[in-house]
Design a protein around this motif. Structure first.
Motif, mmCIF file in Angstrom:
data_model
loop_
_atom_site.group_PDB
_atom_site.id
_atom_site.type_symbol
_atom_site.label_atom_id
_atom_site.label_comp_id
_atom_site.label_asym_id
_atom_site.label_seq_id
_atom_site.Cartn_x
_atom_site.Cartn_y
_atom_site.Cartn_z
ATOM 1 N N SER B 4 0.833 -1.202 0.000
ATOM 2 C CA SER B 4 0.000 0.000 0.000
ATOM 3 C C SER B 4 0.873 1.259 0.000
ATOM 4 C CB SER B 4 -0.930 0.003 1.208
ATOM 5 O OG SER B 4 -0.184 -0.049 2.397
ATOM 6 N N LEU B 5 2.021 1.177 0.672
ATOM 7 C CA LEU B 5 2.909 2.340 0.700
ATOM 8 C C LEU B 5 3.418 2.640 -0.698
ATOM 9 C CD1 LEU B 5 4.565 4.498 2.115
ATOM 10 C CD2 LEU B 5 6.352 2.793 2.492
ATOM 11 N N VAL B 6 3.878 1.586 -1.367
ATOM 12 C CA VAL B 6 4.407 1.762 -2.719
ATOM 13 C C VAL B 6 3.336 2.310 -3.655
ATOM 14 C CG1 VAL B 6 5.242 0.564 -4.766
ATOM 15 C CG2 VAL B 6 6.201 0.025 -2.528
ATOM 16 N N SER B 7 2.175 1.688 -3.587
ATOM 17 C CA SER B 7 1.123 2.146 -4.477
ATOM 18 C C SER B 7 0.737 3.582 -4.140
ATOM 19 C CB SER B 7 -0.106 1.244 -4.359
ATOM 20 O OG SER B 7 -0.648 1.326 -3.059
ATOM 21 N N TYR B 8 0.864 3.902 -2.874
ATOM 22 C CA TYR B 8 0.545 5.260 -2.444
ATOM 23 C C TYR B 8 1.536 6.246 -3.055
ATOM 24 C CZ TYR B 8 -0.429 9.180 0.603
ATOM 25 O OH TYR B 8 -0.770 10.407 1.088
ATOM 26 N N LEU B 9 2.823 5.882 -2.910
ATOM 27 C CA LEU B 9 3.850 6.784 -3.435
ATOM 28 C C LEU B 9 3.822 6.815 -4.946
ATOM 29 C CD1 LEU B 9 6.855 6.049 -1.065
ATOM 30 C CD2 LEU B 9 5.367 8.048 -1.117
ATOM 31 N N ASP B 10 3.303 5.752 -5.531
ATOM 32 C CA ASP B 10 3.271 5.683 -6.974
ATOM 33 C C ASP B 10 2.239 6.642 -7.535
ATOM 34 O OD1 ASP B 10 3.095 3.599 -9.659
ATOM 35 O OD2 ASP B 10 4.972 3.876 -8.580
ATOM 36 N N ARG B 11 1.185 6.806 -6.788
ATOM 37 C CA ARG B 11 0.160 7.761 -7.199
ATOM 38 C C ARG B 11 0.575 9.133 -6.673
ATOM 39 N NH1 ARG B 11 -3.220 10.353 -4.543
ATOM 40 N NH2 ARG B 11 -2.892 9.191 -2.626
ATOM 41 N N VAL B 12 1.524 9.742 -7.367
ATOM 42 C CA VAL B 12 2.099 10.990 -6.881
ATOM 43 C C VAL B 12 1.314 12.205 -7.334
ATOM 44 C CG1 VAL B 12 4.456 10.283 -6.496
ATOM 45 C CG2 VAL B 12 3.692 10.824 -8.798
ATOM 46 N N THR B 13 0.059 11.990 -7.608
ATOM 47 C CA THR B 13 -0.732 13.132 -8.042
ATOM 48 C C THR B 13 -1.677 13.572 -6.935
ATOM 49 O OG1 THR B 13 -2.329 11.609 -9.008
ATOM 50 C CG2 THR B 13 -0.639 12.493 -10.460
ATOM 51 N N ILE B 14 -2.036 14.817 -7.019
ATOM 52 C CA ILE B 14 -2.961 15.381 -6.041
ATOM 53 C C ILE B 14 -4.372 15.237 -6.594
ATOM 54 C CG2 ILE B 14 -3.620 17.457 -4.795
ATOM 55 C CD1 ILE B 14 -0.912 16.442 -3.974
ATOM 56 N N ASP B 15 -5.241 14.728 -5.751
ATOM 57 C CA ASP B 15 -6.632 14.563 -6.168
ATOM 58 C C ASP B 15 -7.468 15.727 -5.645
ATOM 59 O OD1 ASP B 15 -9.131 13.806 -6.874
ATOM 60 O OD2 ASP B 15 -9.223 12.002 -5.626
ATOM 61 N N GLU B 17 -10.472 16.230 -6.082
ATOM 62 C CA GLU B 17 -11.879 15.884 -5.833
ATOM 63 C C GLU B 17 -12.036 15.188 -4.483
ATOM 64 O OE1 GLU B 17 -13.351 17.332 -8.241
ATOM 65 O OE2 GLU B 17 -11.427 17.500 -9.256
ATOM 66 N N SER B 18 -10.941 14.572 -4.017
ATOM 67 C CA SER B 18 -11.008 13.912 -2.714
ATOM 68 C C SER B 18 -11.213 14.955 -1.629
ATOM 69 C CB SER B 18 -9.712 13.154 -2.446
ATOM 70 O OG SER B 18 -8.879 13.866 -1.567
ATOM 71 N N GLY B 19 -11.952 14.635 -0.633
ATOM 72 C CA GLY B 19 -12.262 15.602 0.415
ATOM 73 C C GLY B 19 -11.038 16.283 1.016
ATOM 74 N N THR B 20 -9.925 15.559 1.160
ATOM 75 C CA THR B 20 -8.742 16.151 1.793
ATOM 76 C C THR B 20 -8.095 17.222 0.924
ATOM 77 O OG1 THR B 20 -7.906 13.972 1.193
ATOM 78 C CG2 THR B 20 -7.809 14.571 3.512
ATOM 79 N N PRO B 21 -7.798 18.354 1.536
ATOM 80 C CA PRO B 21 -7.203 19.475 0.807
ATOM 81 C C PRO B 21 -5.841 19.090 0.223
ATOM 82 C CG PRO B 21 -7.854 20.127 3.022
ATOM 83 C CD PRO B 21 -8.035 18.670 2.934
ATOM 84 N N PRO B 22 -5.514 19.595 -0.944
ATOM 85 C CA PRO B 22 -4.240 19.335 -1.604
ATOM 86 C C PRO B 22 -3.025 19.532 -0.697
ATOM 87 C CG PRO B 22 -5.675 20.481 -3.104
ATOM 88 C CD PRO B 22 -6.434 20.351 -1.825
ATOM 89 N N TYR B 23 -3.023 20.551 0.114
ATOM 90 C CA TYR B 23 -1.838 20.803 0.931
ATOM 91 C C TYR B 23 -1.648 19.694 1.962
ATOM 92 C CZ TYR B 23 -4.189 22.530 5.203
ATOM 93 O OH TYR B 23 -4.930 22.636 6.352
ATOM 94 N N ARG B 24 -2.739 19.088 2.417
ATOM 95 C CA ARG B 24 -2.625 17.955 3.342
ATOM 96 C C ARG B 24 -2.194 16.702 2.595
ATOM 97 N NH1 ARG B 24 -4.729 19.259 8.332
ATOM 98 N NH2 ARG B 24 -6.356 20.854 8.326
ATOM 99 N N GLN B 25 -2.717 16.520 1.410
ATOM 100 C CA GLN B 25 -2.294 15.384 0.593
ATOM 101 C C GLN B 25 -0.797 15.459 0.321
ATOM 102 O OE1 GLN B 25 -4.729 14.329 -2.884
ATOM 103 N NE2 GLN B 25 -6.324 15.691 -2.127
ATOM 104 N N LEU B 26 -0.334 16.652 -0.050
ATOM 105 C CA LEU B 26 1.086 16.819 -0.359
ATOM 106 C C LEU B 26 1.931 16.595 0.894
ATOM 107 C CD1 LEU B 26 3.359 17.457 -2.228
ATOM 108 C CD2 LEU B 26 2.905 19.900 -1.934
ATOM 109 N N GLU B 54 2.020 19.750 -9.467
ATOM 110 C CA GLU B 54 1.020 20.595 -10.126
ATOM 111 C C GLU B 54 0.099 21.287 -9.140
ATOM 112 O OE1 GLU B 54 -0.306 17.452 -12.815
ATOM 113 O OE2 GLU B 54 0.360 18.703 -14.483
ATOM 114 N N VAL B 55 0.731 21.922 -8.166
ATOM 115 C CA VAL B 55 -0.007 22.747 -7.219
ATOM 116 C C VAL B 55 0.656 24.111 -7.168
ATOM 117 C CG1 VAL B 55 -0.850 20.850 -5.800
ATOM 118 C CG2 VAL B 55 1.388 21.863 -5.323
ATOM 119 N N ALA B 56 0.007 25.034 -6.510
ATOM 120 C CA ALA B 56 0.542 26.389 -6.435
ATOM 121 C C ALA B 56 1.651 26.480 -5.386
ATOM 122 C CB ALA B 56 -0.564 27.382 -6.106
#
Lengths: 87, 87
Positions: B4-15, B17-26, B54-56
DNA sequence: CACCATTTGTTCGTATGTATG
DNA sequence: GCATACATACGAACAAATGGT
């Protein structure tokens, strides 16, 4: 009105229960601070005001809109806002 | 949790649409990369992180704020941020 | 010393989504 | 529906610090 002014400025918090919207309260507070000479030159940054008065960024901006309309302050992007000198 | 960690790091994009704010995701992404040892020493520049994810700029800064508060990274103006060594 | 590129820091402007009364 | 507020995000410009030439 000296007494009420002082007590007013002393209560530097926004009352979310009072009928008046926070942005108007903040505008009033800043107006008094400006006209009383407490606030001169450059104003604190919008973010700083937001932090100090515990309101959102947008709320500070609305309050400054009011004061700009009144000609009390001017704003320059990337620099900040300052009290307008009046002769 | 390796997979799950690898797959998590593999998805290096910010979503966005997901409830969590981009800055928390990052912040979460960088935290994982740090704790997994993937990220050591000096971090990429804020601008670089902003471009890659791809964030500000401000969003990167907020994410780094979180990691600084957690004591994971330190920042020096004009130099950059680095992972805090912990014994 | 001056100059320059890089990097973080600050600031206003604008926009969106959510929530409340 | 509407006004208000908050949280968040992005953009753009500029200031300040750093390090190297």
């Amino acid at each position: 009105v000296a007494y009420s002014l002082v007590s007013y400025l002393d209560r530097v918090t926004i009352d979310h229960e009072s009928g008046t919207p926070p942005y108007r309260q903040l505008a009033a507070i800043l107006r008094e601070r400006i006209e009383s000479g407490d606030l001169t030159g450059k104003l604190p940054a919008e973010k700083r005001l937001a932090d100090e008065y515990e309101v959102a960024h947008g709320t500070v901006r609305k309050a400054l809109d009011v004061l700009r309309d009144e000609g009390l302050v001017r704003t320059e992007p990337g620099w900040g806002s300052s009290v307008v000198e009046r002769g």
